[in-house]
Design an enzyme around this catalytic site. Sequence first.
Site, PDB file in Angstrom:
ATOM      1  N   GLY A  71       0.816  -1.214   0.000  1.00 18.13           N
ATOM      2  CA  GLY A  71       0.000   0.000   0.000  1.00 18.13           C
ATOM      3  C   GLY A  71       0.847   1.260   0.000  1.00 18.13           C
ATOM      4  N   MET A  84       1.101   3.621   2.256  1.00 18.60           N
ATOM      5  CA  MET A  84       1.847   3.789   3.503  1.00 18.60           C
ATOM      6  C   MET A  84       2.886   2.691   3.669  1.00 18.60           C
ATOM      7  SD  MET A  84       1.644   6.400   5.361  1.00 18.60           S
ATOM      8  CE  MET A  84       2.647   5.618   6.622  1.00 18.60           C
ATOM      9  N   MET A  92       0.643   9.750  13.188  1.00 18.08           N
ATOM     10  CA  MET A  92       1.987   9.550  13.717  1.00 18.08           C
ATOM     11  C   MET A  92       2.896  10.772  13.575  1.00 18.08           C
ATOM     12  SD  MET A  92       2.401   6.399  14.868  1.00 18.08           S
ATOM     13  CE  MET A  92       1.351   4.943  14.939  1.00 18.08           C
ATOM     14  N   HIS A 110      -8.903  14.547   2.637  1.00 17.18           N
ATOM     15  CA  HIS A 110      -7.981  13.479   2.282  1.00 17.18           C
ATOM     16  C   HIS A 110      -8.203  13.046   0.829  1.00 17.18           C
ATOM     17  CE1 HIS A 110      -7.540  13.119   6.666  1.00 17.18           C
ATOM     18  NE2 HIS A 110      -6.381  12.540   6.402  1.00 17.18           N
ATOM     19  N   LYS A 126      -9.458   7.263   0.496  1.00 13.08           N
ATOM     20  CA  LYS A 126      -9.614   7.030   1.935  1.00 13.08           C
ATOM     21  C   LYS A 126     -10.999   6.457   2.213  1.00 13.08           C
ATOM     22  CE  LYS A 126      -8.867   9.098   6.488  1.00 13.08           C
ATOM     23  NZ  LYS A 126      -8.050   7.943   6.919  1.00 13.08           N
TER      24      LYS A 126
END
Length: 268
Positions: free
Chosen positions: A13, A15, A127, A157, A161
């Site tokens: 993916g 990320m 994060m 976004h 998403k």
Amino acid sequence: MSDMKIAVLGAAGRMGQALTQILVATPGCAVAGGIEAKGSPAIGRDLGEVAGIEPLGIAITDDPLPVFAAVDGVLDFTSPASTVQFAALSAQARIVHVIGTTGLGDADMAKIEAAARHAAIVKAGNMSLGVNLLALLTGNVAKALGPEFDIEILEMHHRHKRDAPSGTSLMLGEAAAAARGVSLAEHSVRTRDGETGPRRDGDIGFAALRGGDVVGEHRVIFAGPGERLELAHIATDRGIFARGAVRAALWARGKEPGLYSMRDVLGL
């Protein structure tokens, strides 16, 4: 201390690719595995090639058991159902589990909290350092301005998403609610359509926009009599989330089992 062996979950993916890239570039880390869902076209491919970097000699697999048994930690930006299953495996292996997955429900969190009795789990809706500072500021401002200022949280976004509001929006909402001593569940307004009547005192509103390739934008609006204050964070590179996740994994190495947040990692 030897390099921390870390595996990437959801390796193919957006990320997952960013996490692999950051891991390779971070001293003290050793990329030790990549996992994808069964049926993924990435299965069997080299983890580095999938991430757009030099081959690493590590094939992406759909069998998590041998990977969890051989690593010190895992980075997880997958789906709620997968994250719950991975948390159980982390508890069995007693390794570090960094969770950036959003859309987790109360039942999911109960299972993650149970797994945290045996594993060091760091979970955050976001994060990045900037977003966690934004959450801290949101709480401080909400407390300072008081209930006469209405709070609205706006986010945007990319078009792919799947959950809304974003985990970051909810994190900001929780910070505001906690600062005012109220329950977000009782004061959250997710949608407005048609004849809604006047805004209730104390509500925290959420609005979600989706489109294009936007990495992530969040704005907390405090609207009061005669003035308005806005706090904002704009992400332009997924690397900020990946760097934060890797930092969290290194921080959690050697920590006692428990459920930690990025505030713990950053000492906020």
